[in-house]
Design a protein around this motif. Structure first.
Motif, PDB file in Angstrom:
ATOM      1  N   GLU A 586       8.562 -10.212 -37.283  1.00 13.16           N
ATOM      2  CA  GLU A 586       9.266 -11.415 -37.577  1.00 13.16           C
ATOM      3  C   GLU A 586       8.802 -12.798 -37.902  1.00 13.16           C
ATOM      4  OE1 GLU A 586      13.762 -13.313 -36.259  1.00 13.16           O
ATOM      5  OE2 GLU A 586      12.652 -11.751 -34.991  1.00 13.16           O
ATOM      6  N   LEU A 587       8.998 -13.380 -38.840  1.00 13.81           N
ATOM      7  CA  LEU A 587       8.875 -14.790 -39.012  1.00 13.81           C
ATOM      8  C   LEU A 587      10.059 -15.828 -38.926  1.00 13.81           C
ATOM      9  CD1 LEU A 587       6.860 -17.292 -39.979  1.00 13.81           C
ATOM     10  CD2 LEU A 587       7.565 -16.637 -42.521  1.00 13.81           C
ATOM     11  N   SER A 588      10.019 -16.573 -37.907  1.00 15.52           N
ATOM     12  CA  SER A 588      11.133 -17.503 -37.633  1.00 15.52           C
ATOM     13  C   SER A 588      10.560 -18.816 -37.744  1.00 15.52           C
ATOM     14  CB  SER A 588      11.598 -17.444 -36.163  1.00 15.52           C
ATOM     15  OG  SER A 588      11.996 -16.078 -35.709  1.00 15.52           O
ATOM     16  N   GLU A 589      11.455 -19.784 -38.662  1.00 12.76           N
ATOM     17  CA  GLU A 589      11.033 -21.054 -39.062  1.00 12.76           C
ATOM     18  C   GLU A 589      12.279 -22.100 -38.413  1.00 12.76           C
ATOM     19  OE1 GLU A 589       8.590 -21.823 -42.514  1.00 12.76           O
ATOM     20  OE2 GLU A 589       9.038 -19.731 -42.901  1.00 12.76           O
ATOM     21  N   TYR A 590      11.598 -23.075 -37.868  1.00 11.86           N
ATOM     22  CA  TYR A 590      12.761 -24.108 -37.376  1.00 11.86           C
ATOM     23  C   TYR A 590      12.238 -25.652 -37.701  1.00 11.86           C
ATOM     24  CZ  TYR A 590      13.645 -20.358 -34.248  1.00 11.86           C
ATOM     25  OH  TYR A 590      14.171 -18.971 -33.714  1.00 11.86           O
ATOM     26  N   VAL A 591      13.378 -26.223 -37.920  1.00  8.32           N
ATOM     27  CA  VAL A 591      13.080 -27.837 -37.895  1.00  8.32           C
ATOM     28  C   VAL A 591      13.677 -28.477 -36.577  1.00  8.32           C
ATOM     29  CG1 VAL A 591      14.115 -29.883 -38.763  1.00  8.32           C
ATOM     30  CG2 VAL A 591      13.543 -27.865 -40.461  1.00  8.32           C
ATOM     31  N   ALA A 850      -5.284 -14.764 -36.023  1.00  4.80           N
ATOM     32  CA  ALA A 850      -5.527 -14.717 -34.415  1.00  4.80           C
ATOM     33  C   ALA A 850      -4.488 -15.690 -33.778  1.00  4.80           C
ATOM     34  CB  ALA A 850      -6.748 -15.347 -34.291  1.00  4.80           C
ATOM     35  N   ALA A 851      -3.901 -16.560 -34.552  1.00  2.31           N
ATOM     36  CA  ALA A 851      -2.713 -17.309 -34.071  1.00  2.31           C
ATOM     37  C   ALA A 851      -1.257 -16.787 -34.593  1.00  2.31           C
ATOM     38  CB  ALA A 851      -2.641 -18.607 -34.623  1.00  2.31           C
ATOM     39  N   ARG A 872      -1.049 -17.759 -44.062  1.00  2.00           N
ATOM     40  CA  ARG A 872      -2.557 -17.702 -43.356  1.00  2.00           C
ATOM     41  C   ARG A 872      -2.364 -17.141 -42.159  1.00  2.00           C
ATOM     42  NH1 ARG A 872      -4.922 -17.054 -48.103  1.00  2.00           N
ATOM     43  NH2 ARG A 872      -4.562 -18.887 -49.301  1.00  2.00           N
ATOM     44  N   VAL A 873      -1.092 -17.225 -41.441  1.00  2.00           N
ATOM     45  CA  VAL A 873      -0.930 -16.653 -40.208  1.00  2.00           C
ATOM     46  C   VAL A 873      -0.058 -15.774 -40.195  1.00  2.00           C
ATOM     47  CG1 VAL A 873       0.255 -17.286 -37.843  1.00  2.00           C
ATOM     48  CG2 VAL A 873      -1.209 -19.161 -39.006  1.00  2.00           C
ATOM     49  N   HIS A 874       1.167 -15.831 -41.046  1.00  2.00           N
ATOM     50  CA  HIS A 874       1.895 -14.624 -41.122  1.00  2.00           C
ATOM     51  C   HIS A 874       1.651 -13.607 -42.226  1.00  2.00           C
ATOM     52  CE1 HIS A 874       5.879 -12.598 -41.704  1.00  2.00           C
ATOM     53  NE2 HIS A 874       5.924 -12.385 -40.641  1.00  2.00           N
ATOM     54  N   ARG A 875       0.625 -12.850 -42.065  1.00  2.00           N
ATOM     55  CA  ARG A 875       0.292 -11.975 -43.333  1.00  2.00           C
ATOM     56  C   ARG A 875      -0.235 -10.614 -42.817  1.00  2.00           C
ATOM     57  NH1 ARG A 875      -4.493 -15.016 -45.790  1.00  2.00           N
ATOM     58  NH2 ARG A 875      -5.321 -13.086 -46.635  1.00  2.00           N
ATOM     59  N   THR A 882       5.818 -14.379 -35.311  1.00  2.00           N
ATOM     60  CA  THR A 882       5.345 -15.522 -35.800  1.00  2.00           C
ATOM     61  C   THR A 882       6.416 -16.857 -35.762  1.00  2.00           C
ATOM     62  OG1 THR A 882       3.928 -14.661 -36.993  1.00  2.00           O
ATOM     63  CG2 THR A 882       3.799 -16.882 -37.619  1.00  2.00           C
ATOM     64  N   THR A 883       6.149 -17.856 -35.165  1.00  2.00           N
ATOM     65  CA  THR A 883       7.185 -19.152 -35.030  1.00  2.00           C
ATOM     66  C   THR A 883       6.442 -20.279 -35.946  1.00  2.00           C
ATOM     67  OG1 THR A 883       7.953 -18.000 -32.953  1.00  2.00           O
ATOM     68  CG2 THR A 883       8.695 -20.418 -33.591  1.00  2.00           C
ATOM     69  N   VAL A 884       7.399 -20.818 -36.552  1.00  2.77           N
ATOM     70  CA  VAL A 884       7.005 -22.136 -37.267  1.00  2.77           C
ATOM     71  C   VAL A 884       8.003 -23.113 -36.819  1.00  2.77           C
ATOM     72  CG1 VAL A 884       6.347 -23.120 -39.461  1.00  2.77           C
ATOM     73  CG2 VAL A 884       6.055 -20.846 -39.144  1.00  2.77           C
ATOM     74  N   PHE A 885       7.161 -24.452 -36.432  1.00  2.00           N
ATOM     75  CA  PHE A 885       7.972 -25.404 -35.952  1.00  2.00           C
ATOM     76  C   PHE A 885       7.934 -26.537 -37.055  1.00  2.00           C
ATOM     77  CE2 PHE A 885       8.249 -23.449 -31.769  1.00  2.00           C
ATOM     78  CZ  PHE A 885       9.581 -23.720 -31.531  1.00  2.00           C
ATOM     79  N   ARG A 886       8.781 -27.102 -37.947  1.00  2.00           N
ATOM     80  CA  ARG A 886       8.627 -28.253 -38.515  1.00  2.00           C
ATOM     81  C   ARG A 886       9.159 -29.590 -37.752  1.00  2.00           C
ATOM     82  NH1 ARG A 886       8.732 -24.352 -42.469  1.00  2.00           N
ATOM     83  NH2 ARG A 886       7.447 -25.035 -44.536  1.00  2.00           N
TER      84      ARG A 886
END
Length: 935
Positions: A586-591, A850-851, A872-875, A882-886
């Motif tokens: 899962e890819l989770s993205e947050y602000v 790797a991340a 480049r990370v979620h692939r 994978t978690t993304v913080f903006r």
């Protein structure tokens, strides 16, 4: 004797054997390569400085380019603008019904609904106002009547209007009905002046009047939406800190707490709507599969074998058989006459010949789906079809960015059986030898870079392109196929890079890109022209007429045509499609919103007030003063963004230089002034400004000694013809008056003598460290921290040192070996849990699986680069969630940036709409965004 209502006369082929092909479409011969090259050369000639208003013969165009002093600089600059934007951003004023006279001399096959081109003939000995009508192949149909031409000639000559047309009826003995669409400027002040002029000349204005009524209604609705958008969401409270904040003095938060205090963010939902313009998921899932080639050692996934089948089919297109109602590459066989073919996009018809078909296409799968493996399997499958390994088949030429050049040779070695390797040669570097065709033929694959290809295309010894075959080098070979990796690099069709790849002789032509459309539909035009689309769409003005304008106006015909083009030439699958079945975590993205501290808010508010004043100054000024005000505005906007990251970043870098330029047009390129110009150039790079000539994102950005920023290809073209700056008329003798960035990536140099206290903190830095500390609690987590500014990475790096984090770093100031070492450390060192990464160097061509966590420290209004960095990370190969913080400062320019990004995603991926009113060098379009940022 009366003529028939519809005349069917065979078209005269002015391009030689352009459209001759074998009946089976299977033979791969030098003849077919030559035909493709003829078509590409014609397309290149069509993209001339006078594309829209003053079409001349090839000899006249060459004379125009050579006569440096015969034309005013405004003419040069404006013609480049016309060439660059193709007038696609003008709006419809009215439609004029007229006719073509003198058609009895036309020997072509004319079809109602056929799109035509309008050409001025000021040199016509019988009428200096003459306007010629030609078909998409440049063949003259006739002229418009004298009375109509006398009105329209001045509008074309002065570039007041762009005129498009189509045949509105059957061709008769003496004339043919014609419908002309009149397009003019969209800027309000220019628009009102144009309306007054056209009313005096009694030209139709029904469309622009309707537009004004709709605009007023839309303005009222937007004001209501803007009021609603100002509502803020609650954010987590941030701790106070001092400039000497010490590690370990605060409670380490849990990741669950941080996620709870953040807003769930799904930026790519809008992107999924693009699928309606291509084949649907059900169709894609049912595509046939090819067998994995014997020499491929890797187990190919089902969707990758489907791609291989599609690639093989695209290289061998076949025209519809007799009696078929289907089309091939938009060409349809007539039901009444089997030897007549009509292009369904332009309604252009030919008789007695087979239309030319493109061999190749656009592979636009999501990043991480294995486009490289799919192309390697195509190369191998093709070689296996030929006797004895296929040496006589010819080599495949791969063009890639330098940063990923080694990836191709590594991937080929990885995926091809060791006992049956491909013969690979890397053609790159200043020391490369001048190879002959026979030497290239010893290899199956030749890999080079865009820079090397451009160098071969424009040798330094001459500085001019030689389109004819040469005895040595990349242009001496008729390649089996050419593959453009990261093919969106050529999205600017007027750049030398696009000309260089289009001029290569190759039987099949492929574009690999995860982002076929970055800014506008014109990006797609450049790729289609390279692939070899025919029927008139290889000409920009026709492309605009039949596709861009209808889409922009909401015409369903444009959407249908776009779908036909995408399904014909492009294969695009997304990671989220169920049949792809990557089983990606899962890819989770947050602000993650952050509050300013009092001192930070004061500094930010002061900069915002300054920016609002500069915006008003820019609106009130013109000429050189307006340019200076715009540069000041960019500088202040940049400082506003930087203060969101850290209050120490936003020092005034270029004010002294701007003051110097107010008193003199140019400055001497002393070491000190060169450094100041590089700082100014960095402002435009960091701000993602457009080149004012081609109106695209800066490509190889440079700054002149009069402090104006351009893409290098564009400004060198102007220097060659006029030796004057198109913005201020300052003298530009040669390229020695240009200053390049500190490095080829565009990252600011790390050691610039600035007095930054690396121990000082900021609200955003504290929030970032909180995420890292929470992440550290969970064993195995690795984080990529992206920022546009190396100075901010320096500050973060110092904090990581104090807090005892082990990290690595990669940015544009580092050498290639150091970058490789950083990637190796992230991948192989379990104690290295953080990578500090420049957004510029990491957005393309790297594998960072790797991340499993990404922190985007800062944002700007072009979202594609950020999306690429995350991918480049979620692939493919990622095993962890994978978690993304903006990180976004509350009530700041960053919050409003998210709204602009959302709009751009919708425009690019759903409606494919263009930026409005690029006519003023891209600033008018950008000003709309700037005004939103400062609200």
């Amino acid at each position: 004797m009366a003529r028939k209502a519809k005349r069917k006369i065979e078209t005269v082929d002015l391009t030689g054997s352009d459209n001759e092909r074998s009946a089976s479409q299977q033979e791969k011969t030098p003849k077919r390569v030559a035909d493709n090259q003829t078509r590409r050369t014609a397309a290149l000639h069509d993209y001339s400085p006078h594309t829209y208003s003053q079409q001349h013969s090839e000899a006249e165009r060459n004379t125009w380019l050579a006569e440096e002093n015969d034309e005013d600089i405004d003419e040069i600059f404006q013609s480049l603008l016309d060439s660059a934007n193709g007038s696609e951003n003008l709006i419809l004023y009215g439609t004029l019904d007229t006719k073509i006279v003198g058609v009895r001399y036309y020997e072509g096959y004319a079809t109602p609904g056929e799109h035509i081109m309008v050409r001025r003939e000021p040199e016509n000995p019988y009428d200096s106002n003459a306007i010629r009508i030609v078909n998409v192949r440049g063949e003259q149909i006739g002229h418009i009547p004298r009375t109509v031409a006398s009105k329209l000639a001045q509008y074309i000559d002065n570039r007041w209007l762009a005129i498009e047309g189509m045949l509105s009826g059957y061709i008769a003995t003496f004339d043919c009905p014609l419908k002309l669409r009149l397009y003019g400027p969209s800027a309000i002040e220019q628009r009102e002046e144009m309306i007054g002029r056209m009313e005096r000349d009694k030209l139709p204005l029904e469309a622009i009047k309707q537009t004004k009524r709709e605009e007023q209604k839309r303005l009222t609705e937007e004001q209501k939406k803007a009021t609603a958008a100002k509502r803020r969401m609650p954010s987590s409270s941030q701790p106070e800190f001092s400039s000497s904040s010490q590690p370990g003095t605060q409670t380490v938060p849990d990741m669950a707490d941080l996620i709870e205090s953040s807003e769930r963010f799904s930026p790519r939902d809008a992107g999924q709507a693009v699928e309606k313009f291509g084949n649907g998921e059900e169709y894609l899932a049912a595509m046939p599969q090819a067998e994995t080639p014997d020499r491929i050692s890797t187990k190919m996934l089902p969707y990758q074998k489907q791609a291989l089948a599609w690639l093989l089919n695209q290289e061998n297109p076949v025209l519809p058989p007799v009696g078929s109602t289907e089309s091939t590459q938009l060409w349809k066989r007539s039901a009444k006459a089997t030897n007549i073919f009509t292009n369904i996009a332009t309604n252009f018809s030919i008789k007695g010949q087979e239309p030319g078909l493109a061999s190749g296409g656009i592979l636009a799968d999501d990043m991480g789906l294995g486009k490289t493996l799919e192309m390697i399997s195509l190369i191998v499958a093709d070689l296996e079809k030929a006797p004895q390994g296929g040496g006589e088949m010819g080599a495949t030429l791969i063009i890639s960015p330098l940063s990923v050049m080694s990836n191709w040779s590594d991937q080929i070695a990885r995926h091809v059986k060791k006992n049956q390797p491909l013969r690979v040669y890397r053609y790159h570097g200043a020391g490369r030898k001048p190879m002959k065709p026979a030497e290239f033929a010893e290899y199956d694959v030749v890999i080079t870079t865009y820079q090397t290809l451009a160098s071969d295309y424009l040798p330094k010894s001459t500085g001019q392109a030689t389109p004819k075959s040469r005895p040595t080098g990349l242009y001496s070979v008729e390649w089996r196929r050419i593959i453009l990796d990261e093919g969106h690099i050529i999205r600017n069709p007027s750049s030398k890079g696009a000309a260089a790849v289009t001029a290569v002789m190759a039987e099949s032509r492929w574009v690999l890109t995860g982002t076929p459309i970055i800014n506008s539909l014109r990006d797609l035009y450049s790729l289609l022209r390279f692939v070899g689309i025919t029927g008139g769409l290889e000409r920009l003005e026709i492309f605009n007429s039949v596709l861009v304008r209808p889409l922009k106006g909401g015409d369903s015909a444009g959407a249908v045509l776009l779908q036909a083009i995408m399904t014909t030439f492009c294969l695009r699958r997304r990671k989220e499609m169920s049949f792809v079945d990557l089983r990606l975590p899962e890819l989770s993205e947050y602000v993650h919103r952050i509050k300013f501290l009092g001192v930070e808010r004061e500094k930010y508010d002061a900069l915002q007030a300054e920016a609002k004043g500069q915006l008003q100054t820019f609106k009130d000024q013109s000429g050189a003063k307006a340019n200076q005000a715009y540069n000041h505005l960019l500088e202040t906007l940049l400082r506003m963004r930087q203060v969101c990251n850290h209050w120490q970043l936003c020092g005034e870098r270029v004010s002294k230089l701007m003051q110097m330029l107010e008193s003199q047009k140019t400055i001497d390129l002393t070491p000190e002034n060169r450094k100041a110009l590089q700082d100014m150039l960095q402002v435009s790079i960091d701000s993602h400004e457009d080149c004012p000539v081609c109106l695209e994102a800066l490509h190889v950005p440079v700054i002149t000694h009069c402090a104006h920023v351009f893409g290098k290809d564009c400004i060198t073209r102007v220097i060659e013809t006029q030796h004057k700056c198109p913005m201020c008329r300052a003298k530009l003798e040669d390229e020695a008056c240009l200053v390049e960035p500190a490095n080829d990536i565009g990252d600011a140099e790390r050691d610039d003598g600035s007095n930054i206290d690396l121990n000082a903190s900021s609200s955003k830095l504290e929030a970032l460290v909180s995420i890292l500390q929470a992440s550290k609690k969970q064993k195995g987590n690795k984080t990529i921290i992206f920022s546009q500014w190396t100075k901010f990475l320096d500050i973060v790096q110092a904090r990581l040192d104090r807090d005892g984090f082990k990290y690595t770093r990669i940015d544009g100031t580092m050498t290639a070996p150091k970058r490789d070492a950083a990637l190796h450390a992230l991948e192989s060192d379990t104690s290295c849990i953080i990578m500090l990464a420049s957004l510029a160097v990491c957005s393309v061509g790297l594998n960072l699986i790797a991340a499993n966590q990404v922190i985007l420290s800062d944002s700007w209004w072009a979202p594609a680069i950020e999306d690429q960095a995350v991918d480049r990370v979620h692939r493919l190969g990622q095993k962890k969630k994978t978690t993304v913080f903006r990180l976004v400062m509350e009530d700041s320019i960053e919050e409003r940036t998210l709204e602009i990004q959302k709009t751009k995603r919708e425009l690019m991926m759903v409606a494919f709409r263009e930026k409005s009113n690029k006519r003023t060098g891209g600033k008018s379009a950008r000003l709309g965004d700037i005004q939103k940022l400062l609200e």
